[in-house]
Design an enzyme around this catalytic site. Sequence first.
Site, PDB file in Angstrom:
ATOM      1  N   GLU A  64      43.733  39.644  41.104  1.00  0.00           N
ATOM      2  CA  GLU A  64      44.982  39.170  40.504  1.00  0.00           C
ATOM      3  C   GLU A  64      44.796  37.769  39.942  1.00  0.00           C
ATOM      4  O   GLU A  64      44.198  36.920  40.601  1.00  0.00           O
ATOM      5  CB  GLU A  64      46.087  39.161  41.573  1.00  0.00           C
ATOM      6  CG  GLU A  64      47.454  38.790  41.029  1.00  0.00           C
ATOM      7  CD  GLU A  64      48.478  38.597  42.148  1.00  0.00           C
ATOM      8  OE1 GLU A  64      49.302  39.493  42.355  1.00  0.00           O
ATOM      9  OE2 GLU A  64      48.426  37.543  42.814  1.00  0.00           O
ATOM     10  N   TYR A 119      50.684  37.038  33.758  1.00  0.00           N
ATOM     11  CA  TYR A 119      50.226  37.689  34.990  1.00  0.00           C
ATOM     12  C   TYR A 119      49.295  38.831  34.629  1.00  0.00           C
ATOM     13  O   TYR A 119      49.581  39.628  33.732  1.00  0.00           O
ATOM     14  CB  TYR A 119      51.434  38.240  35.754  1.00  0.00           C
ATOM     15  CG  TYR A 119      51.067  39.028  36.992  1.00  0.00           C
ATOM     16  CD1 TYR A 119      51.062  38.429  38.249  1.00  0.00           C
ATOM     17  CD2 TYR A 119      50.700  40.370  36.897  1.00  0.00           C
ATOM     18  CE1 TYR A 119      50.709  39.146  39.377  1.00  0.00           C
ATOM     19  CE2 TYR A 119      50.344  41.099  38.029  1.00  0.00           C
ATOM     20  CZ  TYR A 119      50.344  40.479  39.257  1.00  0.00           C
ATOM     21  OH  TYR A 119      49.989  41.186  40.372  1.00  0.00           O
TER      22      TYR A 119
END
Length: 402
Positions: free
Chosen positions: A191, A101
């Site tokens: 993101e 992530y």
Amino acid sequence: MDLLEHQGKELFAKAGLPVMAGETAWAPLDAVDAAKRIGLPVVVKAQVKTGGRGKEGGVRRCATIEDALAAATAILAMTIKDRPVEAVLVEEAADIAREMYLSFSLSRADRGPVLVFAREGGVDIESVARRDPTALIRRPIDPLLGLCDYQVRDVLAAAGLPRKSFAGRSLWAVVHAAWRLYLETDATLLEVNPLALTPDGAVVCLDSKVTIDDSALFRHPDFAALAEAAADEREARARRAGLAFVELDGDIGVLGNGAGLVMSTIDQLAVAGGAAADFCDLGGGARAEVVANAVDLVLAADGVKAVLVSIFGGLTRCDEVARGLLRAFSDVGVEVPVIVRLDGTAASAGRKILTEAGLSNLHVAASAPEAVTMAVAAAQGELAPKEAPAATVAGGADVEAG
Ligand code: GDP
Ligand code: MN
């Protein structure tokens, strides 16, 4: 402005971030053609502005053309978290050894950008974070210095993927490129989840979530078309009309002049047991035509059962607002009860105009608190329609016909 995954990935590709080959399709047969060009296996992904598509069945790996057709057909017909799927992204499928992530976002608490990296990302990032908050490596970034190389090395080392390792080298470049893109596009969120590691050690961005700061759109004329596509039809209309419009999820449409008044009106509704469906801020000095337009906007939300108009006239003249409301009644057709509170500049003239119109579902409240109470009652179906003085209605019709 939120971008769809495929729009974000187009920016990624231009910024040198690794993405899989992909094409966007709006119809199942186009998805099939895309799959043939890209080569099997492919992943067919719902393009919709919400996360959690994977868990809802909006991301499917397809080994054959038949699979791809079936997946595209099913996904294009899906609604995920109340949002209809707009398109599908057909991508070359990646083999995944690890899902990580990476994000840059603007943090209120840190008063600046923050980098978040996790060694274990993917669809369960939230539960990973709950189970073990230390799994998220978080580094505030000094807005003047920007992201410093030592921070990137530090984050990768903390994640057990040091820069000198094979994957670490690519990750290092990806983190820097993502930061540059975040900065250059005036993003408030960038993101990548999952940021995947393939079995042969390559790094690839398998998802993208990018939000561009609306206040910075003027610096990005190249995003104008994206902005048009991004805004829903009503937001775009509001923007063109110079109105501030926000959709909420209650059942009372709120119209006011000035953000402070609108906000406090929404709070008062909540205290009285009501909930705003949306709100529109007229700003200062709105003329009748703008008011009529705003009523139309406020009425367009799903499930609006009543409209509360609260005006404290200053620059805005209450008689202009009253004329605008009547215009909305005649042009747009208003079926739900409308409760109006007028105070300030030309308030008595405004109230007179509304009262004399004699419309059975247009209620003039004596005060702001009364208006709120009436709006909540109206939304619950407990506000009786007024007796319309028949003579006035007929008279009005005659005048118009003449
Ligand atoms: P989200 O659920 O809306 O965040 O959608 P994502 O794009 O993140 O996809 C969800 C999950 O699908 C990912 O976490 C991956 O596990 C999987 N996925 C996405 N793309 C690929 C791919 O190319 N290959 C494989 N094997 N899995 C993928
Ligand atoms: Mn994702």
